[in-house]
Scaffold this motif. Structure first.
Motif, PDB file in Angstrom:
ATOM      1  N   LEU A 180      33.202   6.948  -7.968  1.00 30.55           N
ATOM      2  CA  LEU A 180      31.814   7.342  -7.212  1.00 30.55           C
ATOM      3  C   LEU A 180      32.361   9.135  -8.077  1.00 30.55           C
ATOM      4  N   ARG A 190      26.257  15.209   4.931  1.00 29.28           N
ATOM      5  CA  ARG A 190      25.763  15.231   3.772  1.00 29.28           C
ATOM      6  C   ARG A 190      26.528  15.736   2.438  1.00 29.28           C
ATOM      7  N   SER A 194      25.780   4.397   4.685  1.00 34.38           N
ATOM      8  CA  SER A 194      26.596   5.321   3.656  1.00 34.38           C
ATOM      9  C   SER A 194      24.499   5.105   2.628  1.00 34.38           C
ATOM     10  N   LEU A 251      28.019   1.304  -7.180  1.00 30.89           N
ATOM     11  CA  LEU A 251      27.290   1.696  -5.132  1.00 30.89           C
ATOM     12  C   LEU A 251      26.809   0.333  -4.790  1.00 30.89           C
ATOM     13  N   VAL A 301      24.483   6.537  -0.357  1.00 32.77           N
ATOM     14  CA  VAL A 301      24.515   7.639  -2.378  1.00 32.77           C
ATOM     15  C   VAL A 301      22.829   8.176  -2.891  1.00 32.77           C
ATOM     16  N   LEU A 343      34.064  12.712   3.395  1.00 33.43           N
ATOM     17  CA  LEU A 343      33.693  12.818   2.240  1.00 33.43           C
ATOM     18  C   LEU A 343      34.008  13.591   0.845  1.00 33.43           C
ATOM     19  N   SER A 375      26.849   9.985   5.375  1.00 31.45           N
ATOM     20  CA  SER A 375      27.587   9.234   5.864  1.00 31.45           C
ATOM     21  C   SER A 375      27.865   9.318   7.349  1.00 31.45           C
ATOM     22  N   LEU A 394      34.862  11.320  -3.270  1.00 29.61           N
ATOM     23  CA  LEU A 394      34.298  11.741  -4.583  1.00 29.61           C
ATOM     24  C   LEU A 394      35.098  12.237  -5.859  1.00 29.61           C
ATOM     25  N   SER A 398      24.753  12.588  -4.091  1.00 23.53           N
ATOM     26  CA  SER A 398      25.205  13.385  -2.920  1.00 23.53           C
ATOM     27  C   SER A 398      25.313  11.912  -2.529  1.00 23.53           C
ATOM     28  N   LEU A 399      26.409  12.536  -1.469  1.00 26.57           N
ATOM     29  CA  LEU A 399      26.788  11.540  -0.508  1.00 26.57           C
ATOM     30  C   LEU A 399      26.404  11.146   1.365  1.00 26.57           C
TER      31      LEU A 399
END
Ligand code: ADP
Ligand code: MG
Length: 630
Positions: A118, A141, A158, A49, A160, A87, A131, A91, A128-129
């Motif tokens: 990720l 989100r 961002s 991260l 994370v 987003l 940004s 992932l 959860s992300l």
């Protein structure tokens, strides 16, 4: 497949079952398998991260951990952010914004490029992300498990959040250590990033408490922040450039060597790596200065053209492969050797790591990484017939001030003492890092006074290093030629064992090259007709015996490296015999001569076996002994 009855076979060997259909694994399972390689513990998540935050151009990175990172890891950055439509891609496995072609891979400069971190982390946690990009009205989100995307509030950058790591893979979770251990590993990971990126600020919170903070600043300040004042005071800067390779960092002096290899930081193009080639190169630079299994402390930053190093040889990129490993090995080794060669005395720093002198030395070194001897010291060291190390740095003799006396032969403390003539005045004391000799105690230690206070020198250890370095230099300068020898007016003979006689016969050339002319007088007697000029005071029979023993133990026909090593070992043996012995009374002149030679001898801080040769006791420490306030 029939279940195997447990009682019959407690440890059943794997057996081929009936043929099954080949299926493509579901994405989720592929990610979970991949996660096995990338995500070992909370610290691995932290590293990935923070890598991402740095790749996004963050200037401030904040981490919040719960239960050592097992319960929760939150990483916030102020980087470029991710567009909401991207987003879900962030992932996805093998989705990355960092490379688009094989050519890109060969010149990759970002920390990440595999596009799997990720996805892997999301497959073994609740992720959860959140940004927000520069132009966006608000943040978005994305919750990995549910795929839910919703508006959120935060500034550009961002966040994370990784909760309940390994909750779906309990087998993994069992391998985790205590929270304290996991936190320590996570901090280690941040520390590495912090060393590599001083221009970025880092803060780490654990259970709501700030546990580490490194503010953005200069590299020197960051090194001091992360590695501590002790390391800074007892380490030397290094710098080298060789073609496409640039190298800088700091090498710890032998006295800050450690029992474990836990202070060895190597960065290649900003990425922390473990590289056996590099650690070997460093180790060999410390070869005759580190005792036994002691581990050197160092931090090295290598910059190399990306196409000359392959960073894609390990899933976590902790290993790299150099196109020209030999060049890297040499550059590292020589740079560390150079850094260690200059003595601490020469730089005027002291054992008192918090003293102003030490700080000044560090600052001076930082300002001029290849600092030569200060002028004042050079002048005070300008002597006739100086040993090579002095001659290299001292200015030539001024014509108006001719040599007073030329010593006979070279080396030998007594010869030097005559020249220095006890002329130490307070002015000299100021110019001489190791100060002015005042006494000898216990037949072993020389006491001297310098500007910081008291200097205590182990005279045998110090002289041994001086003689050793002198011998090595003479051997190097001579190349294939023998070491300078002095014929003896009266040859010395001694009784020898059969093994000694055999070695003397077989190795006559080697002995000659070392300045020892040894021949057979009878089947049990050897005679020595010359001595190495550099060792005027050695007991020749003892010296010859030791060298024969050393030669007898050298394996014949080794690689040149081994030969070089064997030669150094022999020279070290000779140095031990050539150095002043304990209980020999030295005059003040001889003591001063010893101090002056130490100041100009490479690696003079430690003896050939890695023990210190001198210690500083500061006035502050003396005052403390006597409870005297200043
Ligand atoms: P990689 O870093 O190898 O590209 P990751 O799975 O770590 O793969 O990240 C996937 C992508 O998500 C990155 O390429 C990047 O575009 C985006 N990303 C991840 N973290 C951040 C972040 N903190 N800030 C901006 N973009 C990010
Ligand atoms: Mg990444």
């Amino acid at each position: 497949m029939n279940p195997t009855p447990l009682a019959a076979a407690p440890n059943p060997a794997p057996r081929a079952g009936p043929i099954r259909r080949i299926l493509e694994l579901p994405d989720e399972l592929v990610s979970q398998i991949a996660a096995g390689e990338v995500v070992e513990r909370p610290a691995s998540v932290v590293r990935e991260l923070v890598d991402n935050a740095l790749d996004a151009g963050a200037t401030q990175i904040t981490l919040r951990l719960m239960a050592g990172g097992v319960r929760s890891i939150v990483v916030e950055d102020d980087g470029c952010g991710i567009e909401p439509q991207d987003l879900p891609l962030a992932l996805k496995r093998h989705a990355t914004s960092k490379i688009a072609s094989l050519a890109d891979l060969e010149s990759v400069t970002t920390m990440g490029f595999r596009g799997e971190a990720l996805a892997a982390v999301a497959s073994v946690s609740d992720l959860s992300l959140t940004s927000r990009t520069a132009g966006a009205a608000h943040a978005w989100r994305l919750h990995a498990r549910t795929g839910e995307l919703q508006a959120a509030a935060r500034a550009q950058g961002s966040t994370v959040e990784v909760d309940e790591l390994f909750f779906s893979t309990p087998a993994r979770r069992k391998f985790l250590k205590t929270d304290a251990t996991e936190l320590a590993h996570a901090l280690d990971a941040v520390r590495r990033h912090a060393l590599a990126r001083p221009e970025v600020g880092f803060a780490v919170w654990h259970e709501g408490r700030l546990v580490a903070q490194w503010r953005a600043g200069s590299e020197l300040a960051r090194l001091a922040d992360v590695l501590g004042a002790d390391f800074m005071a007892a380490s030397r800067p290094l710098q080298a450039e060789r073609g496409p390779l640039a190298l800088h960092g700091r090498a710890g002096q032998p006295e800050v060597a450690r029992a474990r290899a836990d202070m060895q930081y190597v960065f290649v193009n900003g990425r922390f790596v473990r590289d056996r080639l590099i650690s070997h190169a460093v180790r060999s630079a410390y070869e005759d200065q580190l005792h036994g299994a002691r581990q050197p402390a160092y931090v090295l930053f290598l910059r190399i053209a990306p196409e000359l190093v392959d960073v894609n040889v390990h899933p976590t990129k902790i290993e790299v492969r150099f196109r020209d490993g030999r060049a890297v090995h040499q550059a590292v080794r020589f740079a560390v050797e150079d850094a260690l060669a200059a003595t601490r005395a020469t730089l005027g720093s002291t054992r008192d790591t918090h003293s102003a002198a030490a700080d000044a030395a560090i600052a001076a070194v930082a300002a001029a990484p290849t600092a030569a001897l200060p002028r004042a010291w050079q002048a005070s060291l300008a002597l006739p017939e100086a040993p090579p190390s002095v001659r290299e740095s001292a200015p030539p003799w001024p014509a108006s001030d001719p040599p007073r006396r030329t010593p006979q032969g070279s080396g030998g403390l007594a010869a030097w003492a005559g020249l220095l003539g006890g002329a130490a005045t307070s002015a000299d004391t100021a110019a001489w890092p190791l100060g002015r000799a005042v006494a000898q105690i216990g037949g072993v230690y020389v006491l001297a006074e310098n500007q910081q206070g008291l200097v205590v020198v182990d005279m045998h250890a110090a002289h041994e290093r001086i003689v050793y370095e002198r011998l090595k230099r003479a051997a190097q300068a001579g190349g294939e030629r023998p070491l300078p020898a002095q014929p003896l007016l009266i040859p010395i003979s001694f009784a020898a064992t059969a093994a000694e006689v055999a070695t003397a016969e077989a190795e006559a050339d080697t002995l000659h090259a070392l300045g020892l002319d040894v021949s057979l007088l009878s089947a049990t007697t050897l005679v020595v007709r010359s001595r190495p000029a550099a060792l005027p005071d050695a007991d020749l029979a003892e010296l010859t015996r030791s060298v024969l023993a050393e030669l007898g133990s050298v394996e014949a026909g080794g690689a040149s490296r081994l030969v070089q090593r064997a030669r150094d070992d022999i020279l070290a043996t000779m140095a031990c015999h050539g150095a002043v012995r304990a209980n020999r009374r030295l005059t003040l002149e001889e003591m001063n001569a010893l101090l002056r030679e130490m100041e100009t001898t490479e690696r003079a801080d430690t003896c050939n076996h890695g023990r210190p040769t001198w210690r500083q006791v500061t006035m502050k420490e003396l005052d403390a002994l006597f409870l005297r306030g200043r």
